[in-house]
Scaffold this active site. Structure first.
Site, PDB file in Angstrom:
ATOM      1  N   TYR A   6     -87.101  84.478 -34.048  1.00  0.00           N
ATOM      2  CA  TYR A   6     -86.136  84.564 -35.142  1.00  0.00           C
ATOM      3  C   TYR A   6     -86.748  85.398 -36.272  1.00  0.00           C
ATOM      4  O   TYR A   6     -87.795  86.017 -36.097  1.00  0.00           O
ATOM      5  CB  TYR A   6     -85.714  83.143 -35.574  1.00  0.00           C
ATOM      6  CG  TYR A   6     -85.012  82.398 -34.445  1.00  0.00           C
ATOM      7  CD1 TYR A   6     -83.811  82.880 -33.925  1.00  0.00           C
ATOM      8  CD2 TYR A   6     -85.573  81.268 -33.859  1.00  0.00           C
ATOM      9  CE1 TYR A   6     -83.175  82.237 -32.864  1.00  0.00           C
ATOM     10  CE2 TYR A   6     -84.937  80.623 -32.798  1.00  0.00           C
ATOM     11  CZ  TYR A   6     -83.738  81.109 -32.305  1.00  0.00           C
ATOM     12  OH  TYR A   6     -83.117  80.488 -31.250  1.00  0.00           O
ATOM     13  N   CYS A  65     -80.693  72.757 -31.806  1.00  0.00           N
ATOM     14  CA  CYS A  65     -79.387  73.256 -32.232  1.00  0.00           C
ATOM     15  C   CYS A  65     -78.283  72.539 -31.474  1.00  0.00           C
ATOM     16  O   CYS A  65     -78.388  72.322 -30.267  1.00  0.00           O
ATOM     17  CB  CYS A  65     -79.271  74.741 -31.933  1.00  0.00           C
ATOM     18  SG  CYS A  65     -80.187  75.720 -33.102  1.00  0.00           S
ATOM     19  N   SER A 106     -87.578  66.664 -31.755  1.00  0.00           N
ATOM     20  CA  SER A 106     -87.788  68.094 -31.987  1.00  0.00           C
ATOM     21  C   SER A 106     -86.495  68.744 -32.470  1.00  0.00           C
ATOM     22  O   SER A 106     -85.405  68.290 -32.120  1.00  0.00           O
ATOM     23  CB  SER A 106     -88.214  68.714 -30.656  1.00  0.00           C
ATOM     24  OG  SER A 106     -88.908  69.911 -30.866  1.00  0.00           O
ATOM     25  N   PRO A 107     -86.602  69.820 -33.256  1.00  0.00           N
ATOM     26  CA  PRO A 107     -85.378  70.497 -33.698  1.00  0.00           C
ATOM     27  C   PRO A 107     -84.551  70.960 -32.500  1.00  0.00           C
ATOM     28  O   PRO A 107     -85.092  71.549 -31.566  1.00  0.00           O
ATOM     29  CB  PRO A 107     -85.889  71.711 -34.476  1.00  0.00           C
ATOM     30  CG  PRO A 107     -87.328  71.462 -34.734  1.00  0.00           C
ATOM     31  CD  PRO A 107     -87.814  70.476 -33.741  1.00  0.00           C
TER      32      PRO A 107
HETATM   33  C1  LIG Z   1     -80.558  72.111 -26.934  1.00  0.00           C
HETATM   34  C2  LIG Z   1     -81.817  72.629 -27.542  1.00  0.00           C
HETATM   35  C3  LIG Z   1     -81.766  73.236 -28.777  1.00  0.00           C
HETATM   36  C4  LIG Z   1     -82.934  73.698 -29.390  1.00  0.00           C
HETATM   37  N1  LIG Z   1     -82.890  74.186 -30.672  1.00  0.00           N
HETATM   38  C5  LIG Z   1     -84.031  74.433 -31.342  1.00  0.00           C
HETATM   39  C6  LIG Z   1     -84.024  74.719 -32.736  1.00  0.00           C
HETATM   40  O1  LIG Z   1     -83.013  74.686 -33.394  1.00  0.00           O
HETATM   41  N2  LIG Z   1     -85.208  75.000 -33.334  1.00  0.00           N
HETATM   42  C7  LIG Z   1     -86.379  75.009 -32.637  1.00  0.00           C
HETATM   43  O2  LIG Z   1     -87.427  75.288 -33.211  1.00  0.00           O
HETATM   44  N3  LIG Z   1     -86.410  74.704 -31.323  1.00  0.00           N
HETATM   45  C8  LIG Z   1     -85.275  74.398 -30.678  1.00  0.00           C
HETATM   46  N4  LIG Z   1     -85.312  74.003 -29.379  1.00  0.00           N
HETATM   47  C9  LIG Z   1     -86.625  73.872 -28.718  1.00  0.00           C
HETATM   48  C10 LIG Z   1     -87.123  72.427 -28.816  1.00  0.00           C
HETATM   49  O3  LIG Z   1     -87.335  72.025 -30.144  1.00  0.00           O
HETATM   50  C11 LIG Z   1     -88.419  72.242 -28.037  1.00  0.00           C
HETATM   51  O4  LIG Z   1     -89.420  73.030 -28.636  1.00  0.00           O
HETATM   52  C12 LIG Z   1     -88.278  72.614 -26.571  1.00  0.00           C
HETATM   53  O5  LIG Z   1     -87.055  72.148 -26.037  1.00  0.00           O
HETATM   54  C13 LIG Z   1     -89.411  72.034 -25.728  1.00  0.00           C
HETATM   55  O6  LIG Z   1     -89.432  70.636 -25.833  1.00  0.00           O
HETATM   56  P1  LIG Z   1     -88.913  69.645 -24.647  1.00  0.00           P
HETATM   57  O7  LIG Z   1     -89.679  70.033 -23.424  1.00  0.00           O
HETATM   58  O8  LIG Z   1     -89.245  68.281 -25.151  1.00  0.00           O
HETATM   59  O9  LIG Z   1     -87.449  69.870 -24.483  1.00  0.00           O
HETATM   60  C14 LIG Z   1     -84.157  73.579 -28.724  1.00  0.00           C
HETATM   61  C15 LIG Z   1     -84.179  72.993 -27.469  1.00  0.00           C
HETATM   62  C16 LIG Z   1     -83.049  72.496 -26.879  1.00  0.00           C
HETATM   63  C17 LIG Z   1     -83.151  71.816 -25.549  1.00  0.00           C
END
Ligand SMILES: Cc1cc2nc3c(=O)[nH]c(=O)nc-3n(C[C@H](O)[C@H](O)[C@H](O)COP(=O)(O)O)c2cc1C
Ligand SMILES: Cc1cc2nc3c(=O)[nH]c(=O)nc-3n(C[C@H](O)[C@H](O)[C@H](O)COP(=O)(O)OP(=O)(O)OC[C@H]3O[C@@H](n4cnc5c(N)ncnc54)[C@H](O)[C@@H]3O)c2cc1C
Length: 773
Positions: free
Chosen positions: A582, A421, A418-419
């Site tokens: 955003y 940052c 997943s994206p």
């Molecule tokens: C460190 C970090 C940075 C993130 N940056 C982005 C981002 O740049 N763009 C985005 O759409 N979501 C971003 N997210 C959200 C994740 O893509 C994801 O939707 C969210 O963490 C839930 O997934 P997970 O339960 O697998 O962590 C970020 C999440 C984390 C943990």
């Protein structure tokens, strides 16, 4: 201790039994309005596990129950004449009347006093029963006591939309718990049927309110309803009738399921709710009686523990609430699944529909099905393999390792990074950190690696450390990453293109004061922000400028420029970031968009600018390459924000504007949102969008086990699955999943340099699987 049970259903009777077992000195009286053998309804079902629980509490009554019940293992799912059969489900069935008789007998033996044909009124609590230490409200679904003090019990009762009727039949359905789905000229109607004694089965018929109305059930007598159902299901009834025993219900025999949730089960430290009076669980997971019996065991245990009554009641509530809530959540998933039968039955073939039905509560997972019926799961995995690998595929493949194509891009499995940052760039340039970070993720086996949100301009960044793609230098820096990934791994790379809008100019998260989310940069370091409306993201955030048409043109051109650079940098796919509050999301969500021009107000207006950007990005991106759009499909703000209904419209609009797949995230559009982030919590929205809208989707959010990914893909809840945090903890997440499942094939491509490490991982995982058997 003197205890009065108001209501002689399973919960009240079993409390009496359990209390007397613990101490014969307790005085227990049960008051029931009906005669002893005057019970309505047909059979009940328990799981094998419930039998274990009641055996531990009272082996004698448990043995009597076991001696009489009908046991079966199979579940049949019939759809318009075709059938799927699976095993290992372990249920028992028993007539409700017989079950109550056994409880009466045991209660009397132990000295519980049973009173029948006595209607209890509220006044009795303070008069007739003034000397009782505890009043147990075991008066069932329509509990007079709970309904009188709804507020004190913090009770909500949701009347669910589907209609159902509880019928019986002498067709025995001896082999299996049987679900029958039949299409009528007005739509789908279905039966849940199970045998409960030698010659009788319960036959619950359920349908949507639309089909109920169209078939005219509202106008029918109980007998006419039963006869109409018989005609619909006659192919399964072998000439037997459907019988009704609900003559006591006035009006239609059909009911809407009331989902009862109570925050508090105690009143005045003396009155306590138990069983259906305290909570209900949809009949499709057959757990109402189980919950009542388990409540009774817990309440008896605490009342007998020697602590004060007030404390015993509190302990009981605390002990039971978590279990009950867990089960109610599963029951809720199952109930909602049945409310959406037309969605699944029209979208899936029989095998996948059956899989979806078996996993409806989300308590039964992919691996759980393997334990129940390995052979059936193998046929399901092979069936899916044939769909995605061609008819020659003869072997089962874990669903997460099946390929998936979008335009000319083929992914070798269903796992995406997943994206995320990294907040580690200088002037928006990815550097060695990014090369190593994305390089290791690509080596780790995920088929698609998303970059972090990469911004279309320096002012479009969230933090000074965010990456961008607004100059040739950025293009070249990203090319270094994509070239490594393409040269050394099978992964494809997608770039998430975005603009931070009202959430820009913040500190990197590890610099935040923990109490200040999205903490702004010091004022002199901030840059001017843009948004749909001039609303600061939080009270302490900088106020953005509401975009003028000129701003919109500039930002749109920046997005198009970013897309062209993404192609030059060698990305395989782009994603437009229209989620999380955003810039583009600030237009879509009413929480941030309060414009009164053609870009605000209705959903159509709010989508106008993001769709324009989407179309322009698509036009600038090569036809052979795919594009996704990430959306916030729910704002978790009640009616103030986006809800499920709008989510589907939003997804469909972006697909019409050229997106190939929707990345279904939620929220982050306000700090006052109230999500409930349990496991896979956003997946139901992906499910709705995919299966109601026919839109390809990516699920994301608290998905962290291989079992989650396999279940989501096999049940058709999404086409791809994004994992974010799990990949930070383990860049090799997918390869570890392959080892865990013993999968070796094209879906899990390892680097030959690492060959020995993965061989060892497979061997160790195999040993673990063997040890678990
Ligand atoms: C460190 C970090 C940075 C993130 N940056 C982005 C981002 O740049 N763009 C985005 O759409 N979501 C971003 N997210 C959200 C994740 O893509 C994801 O939707 C969210 O963490 C839930 O997934 P997970 O339960 O697998 O962590 C970020 C999440 C984390 C943990
Ligand atoms: C269609 C359907 C199918 C179901 N299938 C299953 C299943 O397969 N497995 C399962 O476990 N559960 C099933 N249930 C749920 C199950 O029937 C209940 O969860 C269970 O009976 C709850 O037990 P209880 O003792 O709390 O309430 P009840 O069984 O409802 O008992 C309450 C008793 O209180 C009496 N009463 C109420 N008010 C008064 C009053 N004022 N004075 C005196 N007496 C009063 C009632 O007559 C009743 O006998 C099903 C329910 C439905 C509706």
């Amino acid at each position: 201790m003197k205890v009065i049970c108001l209501g002689g259903g399973p919960a009240g009777l079993y409390l009496g039994i359990s209390l007397k077992l613990r101490n014969p000195e307790h005085e227990v009286e049960v008051y029931e309005r009906n005669k002893p053998d005057d019970t309505f309804g047909w059979g009940i079902v328990f799981s094998d596990q419930t039998v274990d629980n009641i055996t531990a509490n009272d082996p004698i009554s448990a043995q009597r129950i076991v001696d009489e019940f009908i046991h079966w293992d199979l579940i049949d799912c019939h759809v318009s004449g075709a059938v799927e059969r699976s095993g290992g489900h372990g249920f028992i069935g028993l007539g409700r009347k017989r079950f109550l008789q056994l409880l009466h007998e045991r209660a009397r033996e132990l000295g519980v006093v049973l009173h029948f044909e006595q209607e209890i009124e509220l006044d009795d609590i303070g008069t007739r029963f003034a000397d009782a230490d505890v009043i147990v409200a075991s008066d069932g679904l329509n509990s007079k006591i709970r309904n009188t003090y709804l507020e004190e019990f913090g009770c909500t009762i949701e009347t669910r939309p589907n209609k159902f009727v509880w019928l019986g039949t002498h067709q025995t359905f001896r082999d299996a718990f049987t679900f029958i789905f039949e299409r009528t000229e007005h739509g789908w109607i279905w039966a849940h049927a199970y045998q409960f004694d030698d010659s009788t089965s319960t036959f619950i018929v359920e349908t949507t309110p639309e089909v109920y109305d169209a078939l005219g059930f509202d106008e029918m007598s109980h007998d006419e309803s039963a006869e109409t159902c018989r005609r619909i299901f006659e192919d399964y009834l072998d000439g037997h009738a459907l019988m009704t025993n609900s003559a006591h219900i006035r009006g239609s025999a059909w009911i809407n399921f009331p989902a009862v949730y109570c925050d508090n089960w105690i009143k005045d430290d003396r009155i306590v709710l138990i069983g259906d009076a305290a909570h209900t669980a949809h009949f499709s997971i057959g757990s109402g009686t189980k919950l009542g019996l388990e409540d009774a065991i817990s309440l008896a245990h605490h009342l007998d523990s020697g602590e004060s009554i007030a404390s015993a009641l509190r302990q009981y509530q605390e002990e039971r609430k978590i279990d009950v809530l867990r089960l109610q959540n599963s029951a809720r998933n199952a109930m909602i699944w049945f409310e959406n039968v037309p969605r699944y039955i029209d979208a899936f073939d029989l095998k996948q529909f059956n899989y979806s039905m078996l996993t409806r509560s989300q308590r039964v997972s992919h691996e759980n099905l393997r334990l129940r019926d390995k052979a059936w799961l193998n046929t399901m995995e092979t069936h899916l393999a044939q769909r995605y690998l061609g008819p020659a595929a003869n072997d089962p493949v874990p669903p997460m390792f099946l390929p998936f194509s979008l335009r000319d891009m083929t992914l070798n499995n269903r796992v995406c990074v997943s994206p995320m940052c990294m907040y580690s760039a200088t002037d928006g340039l990815p550097d060695d950190w990014h090369l190593v970070h994305y390089g290791s993720l690509a080596k780790g086996g995920a088929a698609l690696v998303y970059t972090e949100m990469t911004n279309v301009s320096a002012e479009g960044r969230i933090t000074p450390g965010c990456t961008g793609i607004w100059s040739d230098v950025h293009t070249d820096a990203w090319r270094r990453v994509t070239e490594f990934v393409h040269q050394h791994t099978q992964a494809k790379m997608a770039i998430q293109i975005g603009h931070a809008g009202p959430k820009g100019a913040t500190l990197e998260p590890w610099k935040w004061d923990p109490k200040i989310l999205d903490e702004p940069l010091p004022e002199h370091e901030q840059w001017p922000l843009l948004s749909a409306s001039a609303i600061p993201f939080d009270t302490y955030s900088p106020v953005p400028r509401a975009m003028t048409r000129e701003d919109m043109d500039t930002v749109l051109a920046q997005h198009v420029d970013a897309v062209k650079r993404a192609d030059a940098a060698g990305f395989d796919m782009i994603e437009m970031h229209a989620a999380h509050g955003y810039l583009l999301s600030s237009f879509v969500t009413p929480v941030l968009n309060q414009r009164d021009d053609e870009y605000g107000g209705s959903l159509e207006n709010r989508l106008r600018y993001p769709l324009e950007v989407c179309r322009a990005m698509r036009a600038a991106w090569p036809k052979r390459k795919p594009m996704s759009v990430r959306i916030s499909a729910h704002d978790w703000m009640g009616e103030l924000g986006i809800t499920e209904k709008e989510a589907l419209l939003i997804a469909e609009a972006f697909i019409d504007a050229g997106a190939d797949i929707i990345n279904v995230s939620t929220g982050q559009t306000s700090h006052s949102a109230q999500p409930q982030p349990g496991r896979m919590f956003q997946t139901p929205l992906s499910d709705v969008i995919r299966n109601d809208g026919g839109v390809p989707t990516i699920a994301v959010g608290n998905i962290y086990e291989t079992d989650h990914v396999n279940s989501i893909i096999a049940a058709g809840r999404a086409d791809l699955v994004c994992l974010a945090r799990p990949h930070l903890a383990d860049p090799n997440w997918t390869l570890h999943a392959a080892a865990e499942l013993g999968y070796q094939g094209p879906g899990a491509a390892e680097q030959h340099q690492y060959f020995l490490g993965f061989r060892q991982a497979y061997t160790l995982a195999e040993r673990e699987r063997e040890a678990a058997l």
